[in-house]
Every structure is written in structure tokens, then in C-alpha cells.
Design an enzyme around this catalytic site. Structure first.
Site, short mmCIF file in Angstrom:
data_model
loop_
_atom_site.label_atom_id
_atom_site.label_comp_id
_atom_site.label_asym_id
_atom_site.label_seq_id
_atom_site.Cartn_x
_atom_site.Cartn_y
_atom_site.Cartn_z
N HIS A 1 -13.38 16.70 -16.06
CA HIS A 1 -11.96 17.46 -16.25
C HIS A 1 -11.28 16.73 -17.67
CE1 HIS A 1 -12.21 19.77 -12.83
NE2 HIS A 1 -12.63 18.62 -12.25
N ARG B 1 -25.82 31.34 -23.14
CA ARG B 1 -27.21 30.71 -23.23
C ARG B 1 -27.47 29.82 -22.12
NH1 ARG B 1 -26.22 30.78 -29.29
NH2 ARG B 1 -28.21 32.07 -30.04
N GLU C 1 -35.21 41.49 -29.85
CA GLU C 1 -35.52 40.43 -30.76
C GLU C 1 -36.92 40.15 -31.14
OE1 GLU C 1 -34.10 36.55 -29.12
OE2 GLU C 1 -34.84 37.11 -27.31
N ASN D 1 -31.70 36.57 -35.16
CA ASN D 1 -32.41 35.33 -35.36
C ASN D 1 -33.90 35.48 -35.20
OD1 ASN D 1 -29.97 34.36 -35.25
ND2 ASN D 1 -29.98 33.35 -33.54
N ASP D 2 -34.22 35.77 -33.92
CA ASP D 2 -35.87 35.93 -33.48
C ASP D 2 -36.31 37.24 -34.05
OD1 ASP D 2 -36.69 33.60 -32.40
OD2 ASP D 2 -35.44 34.16 -30.45
N ARG E 1 -38.19 30.06 -37.68
CA ARG E 1 -36.89 29.86 -38.14
C ARG E 1 -36.65 28.15 -38.14
NH1 ARG E 1 -34.10 32.29 -32.35
NH2 ARG E 1 -32.55 30.64 -32.80
N CYS F 1 -25.82 39.71 -31.55
CA CYS F 1 -25.55 38.25 -31.03
C CYS F 1 -26.44 37.03 -31.80
CB CYS F 1 -25.66 38.01 -29.52
SG CYS F 1 -27.23 38.22 -28.86
C1 PEP Z 1 -31.26 35.46 -31.43
O1 PEP Z 1 -32.62 35.21 -31.50
O2 PEP Z 1 -31.04 35.99 -32.52
C2 PEP Z 1 -30.52 34.91 -30.36
C3 PEP Z 1 -29.28 35.40 -30.37
O3 PEP Z 1 -31.10 34.22 -29.40
P1 PEP Z 1 -31.46 32.57 -29.69
O4 PEP Z 1 -30.97 32.18 -30.97
O5 PEP Z 1 -30.81 31.73 -28.49
O6 PEP Z 1 -32.89 32.49 -29.56
MG MG Z 2 -33.62 34.69 -29.69
#
Ligand code: PEP
Ligand code: MG
Length: 591
Positions: A205, A312, A450, A473-474, A484, A521
């Protein structure tokens, strides 16, 4: 832990801990001695049992009165800090109301024939030991709450005064073994610049409160108390998790500059948070937050996020040998849902494997030749249905406290969606039979887009999915076959590659045709450079780390959506990533 820094001079020392509340404090140290109270322990006769139990019940009412007073004082606080301390003090009162704690102490007085103080001490130790056996970070933090309540009872019984933290000189940096959340809540942020402690963790807390009060905090700093004297100059860097003792002039100057830059960023965040998220030509854009830790809920709220677009859940499974059970997951998720005050929370099921190996649980894919293409994310969940079932049940139960959505990582085909929907149905029936409270209606079930194959079959996936979240991202990694996290090929990682953009476009169009929501996202969503392109492609929902929200909002408020859409069309006709980047940067420079 001690590492040398560039400026480390004769007397300067840098200690490392865990930065749990961002910001930088520079000022004279106020060292708070740990206030251990001596607990008298003695045997009592049978005829004294009633008297001791009466002393106990007086102490309980005294502590409850004290807590009520504290609560009314804390009423002067604002926002999440006020809420947090309110919850906490209520929880303390609860612990003193016919609870296991009070009953346990009464029993010890009667059965073990010991005085009330000794009985409180023994009962607290037993409860805390029980928690410790469970080897659980969340419960470890709750053990601190139990200790705090026990401490209050013992102080009441022995009439030992409670040390307050009033009248500190302005800009003080508080150094302590540990701080109780109640102390933290009553600190005057005008007087205290920040603090550092030897004990404590990110979920306590105290950490939560520090974040909502905007006070930098570094916890877990070994050697802190031995290294600092009252009045010494100290720097607490809650971003880097560093405490600098006796800094040189050069270090001080550097810290002041970083402090000013952070303050500037915070002022911007506060100003922009209040403004509506609409483009110049009046289209509303939903800006949501990606979070990875429960503590970040406060950041999402401060940035006025419209919800959590991506939670996440890997944090639940990190740094531990034993998997969290449904109940533990439920409690953490419930707190996050509550923290968002009715705004939707999109909870992604476990996404481990490849870059996210967690303790032993990633081991199944760790030996694979190609873990990025191996048993990860939804594939692992479907292979270990007991994992998925516990997680879905926890999410469903958390959904009784506010709107939630369930998001599945690395979906490649409709059959995976169907399998999960079937499991979700079973889980719902089981919860019903158990008489548990859970989300009604069943929360939307969405797919992360993704994997290139998922994007290319987005029209089919839209039939089995209630929403899409584009994980750029993926998607970039798998489309361009670029790891990556591999520095050697990092320069080739480019979300502006036409292949990636076409997959985004295809997905958005499929979602719009099927009338299901679609958001982005991945990191692209949080970079204002890409805002015109994503909006121009039809995206109206972006989810990003809270820190990026103000800049993206600023960008879209200045944006004419009609011209962004035209520019996106031109960009989609290009084949060369360099030309695409130039067209985008030219647009950003001019509009
Ligand atoms: C992504 O792959 O774009 C994503 C948001 O998930 P993470 O970055 O957790 O793999
Ligand atoms: Mg991902």
C-alpha cells in the site's frame, strides 16, 4: 548492491533498490529510526483471564477510534490516494472486528494464560508465518498490514505513543527501514520530496500511495540506514531505482535537470489528461492504457485512459515456482477492475514463451529450436487447460466488479477461438454450480491479431471473435521474420513496411465489415508519429503505456482526420518503406 557511476566522487555513493513510484527527490535526509516497541510478556493466573480480555477489548476499541480519526484526517487527501487510504483503514478496522485475529488473541489469553500484549504478539506471528509459508508476494504485503494492526494494539495496551511524521523541513527526503501506509498517507507532499526504504515491495500500500501522492519512492535499498546521517544531501530517483548519498555537485546538477524534465512531463500529463480525446474535425478517439503491473492502474487513471486496452497478466506468474491459483488471480484482477472505476479492463490470458520465459513455466518451450514459433501463448494455454481454466474463472469472477473483456494472445485460427469459447462456457457453468459471483453477461472474447496468418484470415476470425486487438509488435516480427529482441537485425524491424501496413489495413476492414471493435495495442499505438496513419486506416481505439498517452492525445487533437485519411490512402499505394516514412514525416511536419 553498489555500482560505480560516471560522477561518483570522493564521498558519493549510489545504492540500488526498486523504484516503485516515479519522480526524483533531492533534499536533506530525515532518518526515521525503526520504532520497535518492547512487549511485556508474562504469565497470568486463571482469575486474571477476564481482566486481560477486558484490557484487550479496550485496546481494540481504542485502536478503532484511532483509525477512525486517521480516516477523517485522510479525508483531506484527493483522488486515488484518498480512496486507497480509505480502503486500507477500513480493512484495518475489519481486522479488529470479531476477526480471526481478535478471537485468536482472546483464545491465547484464556488457553495459554498469558497477558494481552504477549497474546497479540504470538497471534500476529502465527498469522504472518502462515502467510510466509504460502510464499506469495501478495500475501507477504498483506502480512505487513497484519503487523501494522498488531503494532497498533500493542501500543494501545502499553500506552506507547505513535511516532508521527509532522513538522519536517520543506523538501525533506525521508529515509526509513519501512514506512506504514498510514504514515505515508499522512505525509505532507509539500514538505516531503520523496523517500527510500530498506524494506517494502512494489505491491504494498505504501508504494501505491506514494504513486498516487506523486512522491518518488525507492524500496528494498540494502545498506541505506548505515550509509546516511540526518541532514545529509540525498537524491532519490524513483525512475531508476537509485539512492545517491552525498552526491557531487555534478551529480546534483544532472539530477536537477532530470527532475525538471520529469516535472515538465507531469505538468503536460495533467493538462492534457483533462482535455477530450477528439480530432480537430470532431471524431472521438478512445485512448486506453497497456499495463503490466497492478500498480500501474493509478497511472492509467491519472492519464484519464478510457480503460485498460491490454492487461498483460504475465506478472502474476513471474519470479515464482508455484503457479498462482484461481483465487489469488481473482483477487489481483478484482483490485485492478475496481481501480478502474467502471471503465473496461481487457485482460489478456497468459502470453509466455519466446521473449517472455518465466521461471520454470517457460521451460517447455525453452528447449525448442524456434521458441517464437513454438509452444507459447494460446498454444500453451490450450495444451495446459487447467492453467487456462483457472485464469478464465478468475477473470469471470473479477468481471463481477466491473466490465472486463478477455483477450487471447497469438491466435492463428478460428478453431482456437472456438476451443477457448467452449472452455469459457464450461468455466461459467462450473462457477454457477459453485454459487460464485461472476460477470453477466459473459465478457466479450477477443483475438490478438499479431500473427500474419490471423491478419490475412481476419474476415473468418471476425465470425468467432467479439473484438480484435492488433499486436503490431509481434505482427511486425512475424511478417518480416525479424526477432524483436535481436540487436543484429533490429535495424530491419520496421512497422512501416508495406506488408505490415497491408495486414493492419486488411484486419481493420474485416473488423469494420463484421462490426466488431478493433484497437491497436502494440508500440505503434503509443508513438505520435504513427497516429495519423493508424487513424487514417480507420482505427479509433489506441492502447498504450500510460506515459505515452498525453503526447498521442496532443497529436490527435491537432489532427485533421479527413486529411490523415487521404494521406493514409496515398501511403497504402506505396511499395517502398523509405518513401512511406517520408510521406508520413512530411504529413507530421505539416499538419
Ligand atoms: C504485440 O505483440 O504487439 C503486443 C501488444 O503484445 P506483446 O508486446 O505483449 O507481445
Ligand atoms: Mg504480442
Amino acid at each position: 548492491m553498489k555500482r560505480k557511476t560516471a560522477h561518483e566522487g570522493a564521498g558519493e555513493r549510489v545504492l540500488h533498490g526498486l523504484g516503485v513510484a516515479a519522480g526524483i527527490a533531492i533534499g536533506p535526509a530525515h532518518v526515521r529510526e525503526s520504532s520497535s516497541i518492547s512487549v511485556p510478556e508474562y504469565a497470568i493466573g486463571a482469575d486474571q483471564v477476564e481482566g486481560e480480555q477486558k484490557r484487550l477489548s479496550d485496546a481494540v476499541s481504542g485502536a478503532r477510534k484511532q483509525l477512525a480519526k486517521l480516516k477523517s484526517k485522510a479525508g483531506g487527501l484527493h483522488g486515488p490516494a484518498a480512496e486507497e487510504i480509505g480502503y486500507l483503514l477500513d480493512a484495518y478496522v475489519q481486522m479488529l472486528t470479531g476477526s480471526r485475529l481478535v478471537r485468536g488473541v482472546e483464545r491465547r489469553i484464556a488457553e495459554q494464560r498469558i497477558n494481552a500484549e504477549a497474546a497479540v504478539k504470538a497471534e500476529i506471528a502465527a498469522i504472518v508465518e502462515g502467510f510466509a509459508k504460502m510464499d506469495d508476494e501478495y500475501l507477504a504485503e498483506r502480512a505487513a498490514d497484519i503487523r501494522e494492526v498488531g503494532d497498533r494494539l500493542i501500543r494501545q495496551l502499553t500506552r506507547a505513543p505513535y511516532q508521527t511524521l509532522k513538522e519536517l523541513p520543506e523538501g525533506t527526503v525521508l529515509i526509513a527501514e519501512d514506512l506504514s501506509p498510514a504514515d505515508t498517507a499522512l505525509l505532507d507532499p509539500k514538505m516531503v520530496g520523496g523517500f527510500a526504504t530498506v524494506l517494502g515491495g512494489p505491491e504494498g500500500h505504501t508504494a501505491i500511495m506514494a504513486r498516487s501522492l506523486g512522491l518518488p519512492l525507492v524500496v528494498g535499498v540494502t545498506g541505506l540506514l548505515a550509509g546516511v546521517k540526518p541532514g545529509d544531501m540525498v537524491i532519490v530517483d524513483g525512475v531508476r531505482g537509485e539512492v545517491t548519498l552525498s552526491p557531487t555537485e555534478a551529480t546534483l546538477e544532472q539530477a536537477r535537470r532530470r527532475q525538471e524534465a520529469l516535472r515538465h512531463e507531469q505538468r503536460l500529463l495533467q493538462r492534457v489528461a483533462k482535455l477530450p480525446s477528439v480530432t480537430r474535425d470532431g471524431t472521438e478517439i478512445a485512448l486506453e492504457a497497456n499495463i503490466e503491473l497492478p500498480g500501474e492502474v493509478a497511472l492509467a487513471v491519472a492519464a484519464a485512459a478510457e480503460g485498460i486496452g491490454l492487461l498483460r497478466t504475465e506478472f502474476l506468474f513471474m519470479n515464482r515456482d508455484k503457479l498462482p491459483d484461481e483465487d489469488e488471480q481473482y483477487k489481483l484482477l478484482r483490485d485492478i477492475v475496481r481501480g478502474m472505476n467502471g471503465k473496461p479492463v481487457t485482460i489478456r490470458t497468459l502470453d509466455i514463451g519466446n521473449d517472455k520465459l518465466i521461471g520454470n513455466h517457460g521451460a517447455e518451450s525453452a528447449g525448442a529450436m524456434n521458441p517464437a514459433l513454438g509452444l507459447r501463448a494460446i498454444r500453451l494455454s490450450l495444451k495446459r487447460p487447467e492453467l487456462l481454466e483457472a485464469q478464465l474463472a478468475a477473470i469471470m469472477r473479477a468481471g463481477a466488479h466491473g466490465p472486463v473483456r478477455i483477450l487471447l494472445p497469438m491466435i492463428a485460427s478460428s478453431s482456437e477461438m472456438k476451443q477457448v469459447r467452449e472452455i469459457l462456457n464450461q468455466v461459467r457453468k462450473r462457477l454457477k454450480r459453485r454459487g460464485a459471483r461472476y460477470a453477466k453477461p459473459t465478457p466479450p472474447l477477443g483475438a490478438m491479431i499479431e500473427v500474419p496468418g490471423a491478419a490475412l484470415s481476419a474476415d473468418a476470425l471476425a465470425v468467432t471473435s467479439d473484438f480484435f486487438a492488433l499486436g503490431t509488435n509481434d505482427l511486425t516480427q512475424y511478417t518480416l521474420a525479424i526477432d524483436r529482441s535481436d540487436e543484429q537485425v533490429a535495424h530491419l524491424y520496421n512497422p512501416l513496411h508495406p506488408a505490415v501496413l497491408r495486414l493492419i489495413q486488411f484486419t481493420v476492414e474485416a473488423a469494420l465489415r463484421a462490426r466488431i471493435p478493433v484497437s491497436v495495442c502494440g508500440e505503434m499505438a503509443g508513438d505520435p508519429r504513427f497516429t495519423p496513419l493508424l487513424l487514417g486506416l480507420g482505427i479509433r481505439d489506441l492502447s498504450m503505456a500510460p506515459v505515452h498517452l498525453p503526447r498521442v492525445k496532443q497529436r490527435l487533437r491537432a489532427l485533421d482526420l479527413a486529411s490523415a485519411t487521404r494521406r493514409a490512402r496515398t501511403i497504402m499505394e506505396q511499395a517502398d518503406p523509405v518513401r512511406i516514412a517520408a510521406l508520413l514525416d512530411d504529413f507530421n511536419g505539416g499538419a
